[in-house]
Motif scaffolding. Structure first.
Motif, PDB file in Angstrom:
ATOM      1  N   LEU A  83       0.855  12.487  10.548  1.00 40.04           N
ATOM      2  CA  LEU A  83      -0.411  12.781   9.227  1.00 40.04           C
ATOM      3  C   LEU A  83       0.745  13.040   7.481  1.00 40.04           C
ATOM      4  CD1 LEU A  83      -2.798  14.760   8.411  1.00 40.04           C
ATOM      5  CD2 LEU A  83      -1.779  16.428   8.482  1.00 40.04           C
ATOM      6  N   VAL A  84       1.222  13.081   6.827  1.00 34.65           N
ATOM      7  CA  VAL A  84       1.966  13.385   6.094  1.00 34.65           C
ATOM      8  C   VAL A  84       1.727  12.483   5.733  1.00 34.65           C
ATOM      9  CG1 VAL A  84       3.922  14.162   4.653  1.00 34.65           C
ATOM     10  CG2 VAL A  84       3.406  15.940   6.284  1.00 34.65           C
ATOM     11  N   ARG A  85       2.512  10.647   6.303  1.00 34.39           N
ATOM     12  CA  ARG A  85       2.340   9.624   5.739  1.00 34.39           C
ATOM     13  C   ARG A  85       0.631   9.210   5.359  1.00 34.39           C
ATOM     14  NH1 ARG A  85       7.600   7.458   5.633  1.00 34.39           N
ATOM     15  NH2 ARG A  85       6.461   5.662   4.664  1.00 34.39           N
ATOM     16  N   ALA A  86       0.568   9.768   6.249  1.00 34.03           N
ATOM     17  CA  ALA A  86      -0.694   9.589   6.361  1.00 34.03           C
ATOM     18  C   ALA A  86      -2.265   9.700   4.877  1.00 34.03           C
ATOM     19  CB  ALA A  86      -2.456   9.275   6.835  1.00 34.03           C
ATOM     20  N   GLN A  88       0.198  10.771   2.142  1.00 36.03           N
ATOM     21  CA  GLN A  88       0.614   9.839   1.588  1.00 36.03           C
ATOM     22  C   GLN A  88      -0.270   8.475   1.376  1.00 36.03           C
ATOM     23  OE1 GLN A  88       5.110   9.534   2.440  1.00 36.03           O
ATOM     24  NE2 GLN A  88       5.185  11.510   1.893  1.00 36.03           N
ATOM     25  N   ALA A  89      -0.605   7.931   1.923  1.00 39.22           N
ATOM     26  CA  ALA A  89      -1.242   7.246   2.004  1.00 39.22           C
ATOM     27  C   ALA A  89      -2.594   6.664   0.983  1.00 39.22           C
ATOM     28  CB  ALA A  89      -1.473   5.688   3.229  1.00 39.22           C
ATOM     29  N   LEU A  90      -2.933   7.677   1.148  1.00 35.92           N
ATOM     30  CA  LEU A  90      -4.530   8.177   0.884  1.00 35.92           C
ATOM     31  C   LEU A  90      -4.436   8.263  -1.102  1.00 35.92           C
ATOM     32  CD1 LEU A  90      -6.135  10.739   3.097  1.00 35.92           C
ATOM     33  CD2 LEU A  90      -6.890   8.170   2.515  1.00 35.92           C
ATOM     34  N   ALA A  91      -3.158   9.464  -1.717  1.00 33.98           N
ATOM     35  CA  ALA A  91      -3.164   9.944  -2.471  1.00 33.98           C
ATOM     36  C   ALA A  91      -2.632   8.287  -3.338  1.00 33.98           C
ATOM     37  CB  ALA A  91      -1.557  11.114  -2.710  1.00 33.98           C
ATOM     38  N   ASP A  92      -2.059   7.454  -3.101  1.00 37.99           N
ATOM     39  CA  ASP A  92      -1.345   5.857  -3.058  1.00 37.99           C
ATOM     40  C   ASP A  92      -2.499   5.296  -3.755  1.00 37.99           C
ATOM     41  OD1 ASP A  92      -0.296   3.714  -3.616  1.00 37.99           O
ATOM     42  OD2 ASP A  92       0.896   3.699  -2.208  1.00 37.99           O
ATOM     43  N   ASP A  93      -2.049   5.668  -5.233  1.00 40.63           N
ATOM     44  CA  ASP A  93      -3.470   4.210  -6.358  1.00 40.63           C
ATOM     45  C   ASP A  93      -3.333   2.767  -6.268  1.00 40.63           C
ATOM     46  OD1 ASP A  93      -1.382   3.947  -7.049  1.00 40.63           O
ATOM     47  OD2 ASP A  93      -1.978   5.646  -9.297  1.00 40.63           O
ATOM     48  N   ARG A  94      -2.415   2.264  -4.945  1.00 44.18           N
ATOM     49  CA  ARG A  94      -1.905   0.637  -5.369  1.00 44.18           C
ATOM     50  C   ARG A  94      -2.970   0.447  -4.452  1.00 44.18           C
ATOM     51  NH1 ARG A  94       3.414  -0.752  -2.291  1.00 44.18           N
ATOM     52  NH2 ARG A  94       2.305   1.003  -0.976  1.00 44.18           N
ATOM     53  N   ASP A  95      -3.012  -0.886  -4.099  1.00 44.14           N
ATOM     54  CA  ASP A  95      -4.148  -1.753  -2.989  1.00 44.14           C
ATOM     55  C   ASP A  95      -4.387  -0.659  -1.768  1.00 44.14           C
ATOM     56  OD1 ASP A  95      -4.615  -3.468  -0.658  1.00 44.14           O
ATOM     57  OD2 ASP A  95      -5.369  -4.653  -2.179  1.00 44.14           O
ATOM     58  N   SER A  96      -5.553  -0.543  -1.631  1.00 45.98           N
ATOM     59  CA  SER A  96      -6.207   0.430  -0.434  1.00 45.98           C
ATOM     60  C   SER A  96      -5.687  -0.626   1.324  1.00 45.98           C
ATOM     61  CB  SER A  96      -7.603   0.754  -0.699  1.00 45.98           C
ATOM     62  OG  SER A  96      -8.428  -0.676  -0.332  1.00 45.98           O
ATOM     63  N   PHE A  97      -5.265  -1.672   1.029  1.00 47.86           N
ATOM     64  CA  PHE A  97      -5.097  -2.455   2.689  1.00 47.86           C
ATOM     65  C   PHE A  97      -3.381  -2.438   2.747  1.00 47.86           C
ATOM     66  CE2 PHE A  97      -3.897  -5.190   5.497  1.00 47.86           C
ATOM     67  CZ  PHE A  97      -4.858  -5.373   6.563  1.00 47.86           C
ATOM     68  N   ALA A  99      -1.435  -0.063   1.386  1.00 53.59           N
ATOM     69  CA  ALA A  99      -1.973   1.211   1.195  1.00 53.59           C
ATOM     70  C   ALA A  99      -1.829   1.964   2.506  1.00 53.59           C
ATOM     71  CB  ALA A  99      -2.184   2.167   0.705  1.00 53.59           C
ATOM     72  N   LEU A 100      -2.357   1.146   3.652  1.00 58.70           N
ATOM     73  CA  LEU A 100      -3.257   1.844   4.926  1.00 58.70           C
ATOM     74  C   LEU A 100      -1.425   1.025   5.949  1.00 58.70           C
ATOM     75  CD1 LEU A 100      -4.890   2.358   7.871  1.00 58.70           C
ATOM     76  CD2 LEU A 100      -6.205  -0.465   7.262  1.00 58.70           C
ATOM     77  N   CYS A 101      -1.891  -0.115   5.259  1.00 60.34           N
ATOM     78  CA  CYS A 101      -0.440  -1.082   6.035  1.00 60.34           C
ATOM     79  C   CYS A 101       1.084   0.236   6.205  1.00 60.34           C
ATOM     80  CB  CYS A 101      -0.068  -2.228   5.280  1.00 60.34           C
ATOM     81  SG  CYS A 101      -1.437  -3.693   5.321  1.00 60.34           S
ATOM     82  N   ASP A 102       0.962   0.803   4.870  1.00 60.55           N
ATOM     83  CA  ASP A 102       2.478   1.638   4.665  1.00 60.55           C
ATOM     84  C   ASP A 102       2.262   2.677   5.898  1.00 60.55           C
ATOM     85  OD1 ASP A 102       3.721   0.069   2.696  1.00 60.55           O
ATOM     86  OD2 ASP A 102       2.913   1.642   1.834  1.00 60.55           O
ATOM     87  N   TYR A 103       1.001   3.300   6.168  1.00 61.93           N
ATOM     88  CA  TYR A 103       0.782   3.973   7.219  1.00 61.93           C
ATOM     89  C   TYR A 103       1.178   3.057   8.212  1.00 61.93           C
ATOM     90  CZ  TYR A 103      -1.837   6.794  10.600  1.00 61.93           C
ATOM     91  OH  TYR A 103      -1.394   6.973  11.756  1.00 61.93           O
ATOM     92  N   VAL A 104       1.076   2.584   8.865  1.00 63.38           N
ATOM     93  CA  VAL A 104       0.575   1.775  10.017  1.00 63.38           C
ATOM     94  C   VAL A 104       2.015   2.026  10.601  1.00 63.38           C
ATOM     95  CG1 VAL A 104       0.172   0.176  11.939  1.00 63.38           C
ATOM     96  CG2 VAL A 104      -1.590   0.812  10.460  1.00 63.38           C
ATOM     97  N   ARG A 105       2.670   1.659   9.070  1.00 61.76           N
ATOM     98  CA  ARG A 105       4.211   0.642   9.705  1.00 61.76           C
ATOM     99  C   ARG A 105       4.738   2.297   9.557  1.00 61.76           C
ATOM    100  NH1 ARG A 105       3.084  -2.765   5.148  1.00 61.76           N
ATOM    101  NH2 ARG A 105       3.380  -5.134   6.132  1.00 61.76           N
ATOM    102  N   LEU A 138      -5.167  14.285  11.562  1.00 64.27           N
ATOM    103  CA  LEU A 138      -4.929  12.797  11.588  1.00 64.27           C
ATOM    104  C   LEU A 138      -6.029  11.948  11.872  1.00 64.27           C
ATOM    105  CD1 LEU A 138      -2.369  11.371  11.285  1.00 64.27           C
ATOM    106  CD2 LEU A 138      -2.386  11.821  14.218  1.00 64.27           C
ATOM    107  N   GLU A 139      -7.224  12.300  12.215  1.00 66.62           N
ATOM    108  CA  GLU A 139      -8.435  10.728  12.597  1.00 66.62           C
ATOM    109  C   GLU A 139      -8.617  10.841  11.546  1.00 66.62           C
ATOM    110  OE1 GLU A 139      -8.758  11.716  17.247  1.00 66.62           O
ATOM    111  OE2 GLU A 139      -9.942  12.597  15.586  1.00 66.62           O
ATOM    112  N   GLN A 140      -8.540  12.719  11.165  1.00 63.24           N
ATOM    113  CA  GLN A 140      -9.497  12.335   9.529  1.00 63.24           C
ATOM    114  C   GLN A 140      -9.169  11.426   8.417  1.00 63.24           C
ATOM    115  OE1 GLN A 140     -12.624  13.638   8.935  1.00 63.24           O
ATOM    116  NE2 GLN A 140     -12.515  12.069   7.543  1.00 63.24           N
ATOM    117  N   ALA A 141      -8.014  11.652   7.840  1.00 59.43           N
ATOM    118  CA  ALA A 141      -7.270  10.677   7.037  1.00 59.43           C
ATOM    119  C   ALA A 141      -7.087  10.539   7.819  1.00 59.43           C
ATOM    120  CB  ALA A 141      -5.820  11.549   7.565  1.00 59.43           C
TER     121      ALA A 141
END
Length: 221
Positions: A83-86, A88-97, A99-105, A138-141
């Protein structure tokens, strides 16, 4: 009188140290349990977990009276980190995809596929309020992460969080048999993870059968 005063001021100071030590021991046990559950499955002896954690058996059982309690604590710990990583990804202002990849990894590093069978066997996910709340958050994030990437035109429109969770569970399961031990499993895993992430990108080059899998589809009937 002076001696009594010295003792009375010294005793309270020891309590925070004891509490800190107890917290560290608990965290070491959870970390060791997660590692050994992933490596050896649900039946790994609790004594082995205590040994890896560097604590005595009595300390382990004082914190976790049975295997179910320990599995539950591992589940909450893993979901909390993911959840924390999700977030963090949401707060990331880089490319949205990306950021999603960072969370998945980050989520894949927890090897949730190896832990799924533990949860179904030892934890009542349908009636544990704390676990249900953690899962819902977590699911909502993840839904928010995917919605942002979808809105930006970076995520293919025909996938949903359920697709993502299922793929992660499959990708992070231990490989069957022993022949695969000749392979560099970390490299093999990274290769398959990249293939999966590339398959999420928009525009999609192929149509998916059926409909997107939602988190509601993953709930037991």
């Amino acid at each position: 009188m002076d001696t009594l005063q010295v003792e009375s001021t010294a005793r309270p100071a020891a309590a925070p140290r004891l509490r800190a030590d107890a917290t560290r021991n608990r965290e070491r046990i959870i970390t060791a349990a997660r590692e050994l559950f992933v490596e050896n499955g649900a039946t790994v002896p609790l004594d082995d977990i205590a040994k890896r954690a560097g604590v005595g058996n009595a300390t382990l059982y004082r914190n976790f009276p049975d295997r179910s309690a320990l599995v539950r604590a591992v589940a909450l710990s893993v979901m909390g980190r993911i959840l924390v990583r999700a977030q963090q990804a949401l707060a990331d202002d880089r490319d949205s995809f990306e950021a999603l990849c960072d969370y998945v990894r980050a989520a894949s590093e927890e090897r949730i596929g190896a832990l799924c069978s533990l949860l179904s066997e030892y934890v009542d996910l349908q009636h544990d309020e704390q676990l249900l709340a953690a899962r819902t958050e977590l699911e909502q994030a993840v839904e928010d992460l995917m919605a942002r990437a979808r809105l930006d035109g970076r995520l293919r429109p025909d996938v949903a969080p359920g697709d993502l969770f299922l793929a992660l569970a499959q990708l992070t399961r231990p490989l069957p048999g022993t022949g695969c031990l000749k392979l560099d499993l970390s490299t093999l895993f990274e290769r398959n993870l990249i293939v999966f992430l590339d398959g999420l990108r928009a525009p999609a080059i192929s149509a998916l059968p059926g409909r997107a899998v939602t988190t509601e589809d993953l709930r037991p009937s």
